[in-house]
Design a protein around this motif. Structure first.
Motif, short mmCIF file in Angstrom:
data_model
loop_
_atom_site.label_atom_id
_atom_site.label_comp_id
_atom_site.label_asym_id
_atom_site.label_seq_id
_atom_site.Cartn_x
_atom_site.Cartn_y
_atom_site.Cartn_z
N GLN A 52 0.83 -1.20 0.00
CA GLN A 52 0.00 0.00 0.00
C GLN A 52 0.87 1.26 0.00
N ILE A 53 1.90 1.24 0.84
CA ILE A 53 2.78 2.41 0.95
C ILE A 53 3.48 2.67 -0.38
N ARG A 54 3.98 1.62 -1.02
CA ARG A 54 4.67 1.80 -2.31
C ARG A 54 3.72 2.35 -3.37
N LEU A 55 2.48 1.85 -3.39
CA LEU A 55 1.52 2.33 -4.38
C LEU A 55 1.20 3.81 -4.16
N LYS A 56 1.02 4.21 -2.89
CA LYS A 56 0.74 5.62 -2.59
C LYS A 56 1.91 6.50 -3.00
N GLN A 57 3.12 6.01 -2.75
CA GLN A 57 4.31 6.77 -3.12
C GLN A 57 4.39 6.94 -4.63
N ARG A 58 4.15 5.86 -5.37
CA ARG A 58 4.20 5.93 -6.83
C ARG A 58 3.09 6.81 -7.39
N TRP A 59 1.89 6.74 -6.78
CA TRP A 59 0.78 7.57 -7.25
C TRP A 59 1.11 9.05 -7.03
N ILE A 83 5.75 15.22 0.18
CA ILE A 83 6.25 14.42 1.30
C ILE A 83 6.03 12.94 1.04
N ASN A 84 4.86 12.59 0.51
CA ASN A 84 4.57 11.17 0.26
C ASN A 84 5.50 10.58 -0.79
N THR A 85 5.96 11.39 -1.72
CA THR A 85 6.90 10.90 -2.72
C THR A 85 8.29 10.69 -2.10
N ALA A 86 8.70 11.64 -1.27
CA ALA A 86 10.04 11.57 -0.67
C ALA A 86 10.10 10.61 0.52
N PHE A 87 9.14 10.75 1.43
CA PHE A 87 9.12 9.97 2.67
C PHE A 87 7.67 9.59 2.99
N PRO A 88 7.16 8.50 2.43
CA PRO A 88 5.74 8.15 2.60
C PRO A 88 5.32 8.19 4.07
N ALA A 89 4.16 8.80 4.32
CA ALA A 89 3.74 9.04 5.69
C ALA A 89 2.22 9.04 5.81
N ALA A 90 1.76 8.83 7.04
CA ALA A 90 0.39 9.16 7.39
C ALA A 90 0.36 10.65 7.74
N PHE A 91 -0.81 11.28 7.61
CA PHE A 91 -0.89 12.72 7.83
C PHE A 91 -1.92 13.07 8.90
N VAL A 92 -1.64 14.17 9.59
CA VAL A 92 -2.59 14.72 10.56
C VAL A 92 -3.27 15.91 9.89
N SER A 93 -4.61 15.91 9.91
CA SER A 93 -5.37 16.96 9.24
C SER A 93 -6.47 17.46 10.16
N LYS A 94 -6.93 18.67 9.93
CA LYS A 94 -8.04 19.21 10.70
C LYS A 94 -9.30 18.40 10.40
#
Length: 248
Positions: free
Chosen positions: A39-46, A84-95
């Protein structure tokens, strides 16, 4: 530097629509049946493909970023998440309000976004626990402690409370300085999503440029300790490290 030609802009819009539809289909069908690493790799590639379609070239420092780091970045644009997701895939904190946005909220909720409801201490404890669990599993979690966007020329004050989960977990805080420039090195606010600029206007400005360089500078990580770390001090040090690097 000349702006993007009309055929190039049109091509970008068409490819962008197709790419977003692909992302929606992937998220709605098969993504969550895949192993987490896949999943992480796919998100990074997308995310990387999205930047390429928009004419954004990523230039990132390559020092080692330890697993389970709280990525702390300045906030300029909606593009920041994909940079950021391309460089260092991460979960995010959002309002929390983002969860109710059409389409975007659904996508965010399905992609490891932690939603923060401001002004509620009880909810903050729940969110901190969610972030801490992700960090302890070795996942990067990204936060934008300014709490708003700027035009990228400066960094506003940081909300120190957003750093508390890293302190509680003993995870490193990793400052990231994001800036957007033209190929000749000049600053550009084309990617900025601040003030009264709408998402559509921001997207139009990005697509109108022949190329934008998204630069990510990585500062030395800040180590934390649940017993001795002071979040206000860490917030100030992270902000200073980022501010020094967006103009470097």
């Amino acid at each position: 530097m000349k702006p993007a030609s009309f055929p190039l802009r049109l091509s970008r819009y068409l490819r962008l629509v197709a790419h977003v539809l692909y992302g929606l289909a992937l998220t709605a069908t098969s993504l969550h049946f895949l192993p987490p690493a896949r999943q992480i790799r796919l998100k990074q590639r997308w995310s990387a493909r999205l930047l390429k379609i928009l004419g954004v070239r990523l230039v990132a420092d390559e020092p080692f970023v330890g697993p389970g780091s709280l990525l702390v970045a300045n906030h300029v644009s909606w593009l920041d998440v994909f940079v950021i997701n391309t460089a260092f895939p991460a979960a995010f904190v959002s309002k929390a309000e983002v969860r109710d946005w059409p389409l975007v909220g659904w996508l965010a909720a399905r992609n490891e976004t932690v939603f923060l409801r401001r002004g509620s201490r009880g909810h903050a404890r729940i969110v901190n626990a969610e972030i801490g669990a992700l960090l302890e599993r070795g996942r990067h979690v990204a936060v934008f402690p300014e709490g708003t966007t700027t035009d990228g020329s400066h960094v506003q004050g940081f909300h120190a409370a957003l750093l508390q989960p890293a302190i509680a977990a003993g995870s490193p805080i990793q400052p990231l300085a994001i800036s957007y420039r033209l190929p000749d090195g000049r600053y550009t606010r084309a990617a900025a999503y601040d003030g009264d600029v709408s998402l559509l206007e921001s997207m139009q400005s990005i697509i109108a440029e022949a190329e934008i360089i998204a630069r990510v500078r990585v500062a030395p990580p800040l180590q934390t300790c649940a017993q001795t770390s002071d979040r206000k001090t860490l917030a100030r040090e992270a902000r200073e490290a980022i501010a020094a690097r967006i103009i470097d």
